[in-house]
Design a protein around this motif. Sequence first.
Motif, PDB file in Angstrom:
ATOM      1  N   ALA A  94       1.943  12.123  -9.948  1.00 18.26           N
ATOM      2  CA  ALA A  94       1.399  13.484  -9.819  1.00 18.26           C
ATOM      3  C   ALA A  94       2.504  14.524  -9.945  1.00 18.26           C
ATOM      4  O   ALA A  94       2.328  15.563 -10.601  1.00 18.26           O
ATOM      5  N   VAL A  95       3.660  14.237  -9.361  1.00 17.63           N
ATOM      6  CA  VAL A  95       4.788  15.173  -9.447  1.00 17.63           C
ATOM      7  C   VAL A  95       5.264  15.291 -10.881  1.00 17.63           C
ATOM      8  O   VAL A  95       5.506  16.392 -11.393  1.00 17.63           O
ATOM      9  N   VAL A  96       5.384  14.156 -11.575  1.00 18.99           N
ATOM     10  CA  VAL A  96       5.835  14.164 -12.973  1.00 18.99           C
ATOM     11  C   VAL A  96       4.833  14.914 -13.844  1.00 18.99           C
ATOM     12  O   VAL A  96       5.212  15.715 -14.697  1.00 18.99           O
ATOM     13  N   LYS A 144       0.840  -1.199   0.000  1.00 19.38           N
ATOM     14  CA  LYS A 144       0.000   0.000   0.000  1.00 19.38           C
ATOM     15  C   LYS A 144       0.884   1.261   0.000  1.00 19.38           C
ATOM     16  O   LYS A 144       0.595   2.240  -0.688  1.00 19.38           O
ATOM     17  N   PHE A 145       1.974   1.201   0.737  1.00 19.21           N
ATOM     18  CA  PHE A 145       2.936   2.308   0.764  1.00 19.21           C
ATOM     19  C   PHE A 145       3.557   2.525  -0.615  1.00 19.21           C
ATOM     20  O   PHE A 145       3.694   3.660  -1.075  1.00 19.21           O
ATOM     21  N   VAL A 146       3.883   1.455  -1.306  1.00 21.48           N
ATOM     22  CA  VAL A 146       4.455   1.536  -2.658  1.00 21.48           C
ATOM     23  C   VAL A 146       3.449   2.142  -3.626  1.00 21.48           C
ATOM     24  O   VAL A 146       3.791   2.994  -4.452  1.00 21.48           O
ATOM     25  N   GLU A 155       3.926   5.618  -5.667  1.00 16.37           N
ATOM     26  CA  GLU A 155       3.865   5.685  -7.132  1.00 16.37           C
ATOM     27  C   GLU A 155       2.858   6.741  -7.588  1.00 16.37           C
ATOM     28  O   GLU A 155       3.107   7.467  -8.560  1.00 16.37           O
ATOM     29  N   LYS A 156       1.719   6.839  -6.904  1.00 18.05           N
ATOM     30  CA  LYS A 156       0.724   7.863  -7.258  1.00 18.05           C
ATOM     31  C   LYS A 156       1.290   9.265  -7.042  1.00 18.05           C
ATOM     32  O   LYS A 156       1.082  10.167  -7.853  1.00 18.05           O
ATOM     33  N   ILE A 157       2.025   9.445  -5.966  1.00 17.50           N
ATOM     34  CA  ILE A 157       2.659  10.750  -5.704  1.00 17.50           C
ATOM     35  C   ILE A 157       3.674  11.059  -6.788  1.00 17.50           C
ATOM     36  O   ILE A 157       3.725  12.177  -7.307  1.00 17.50           O
TER      37      ILE A 157
END
Length: 70
Positions: free
Chosen positions: A14-16, A3-5, A9-11
Amino acid sequence: MSKFVEVNEKIAEAVVEGYKKIEDGVVSGYKKIEQGAVDGFTKVTDKCVEKMFAREGETVEEAKKRLSGE
């Protein structure tokens, strides 16, 4: 731990995505400024050729061609 991974990955995505939007905005802004500068320079040089180098009845394009030796 998975869940942390997933959240990480979603963060990252979003940054990219945000970076790409900023990059696109900066590049398009630069291109607009560059095109404005080129257009302004072209207008000034055309006026100079028209006033200083064009013969009577000669267009700016004809004068440029004659001056370039073509």
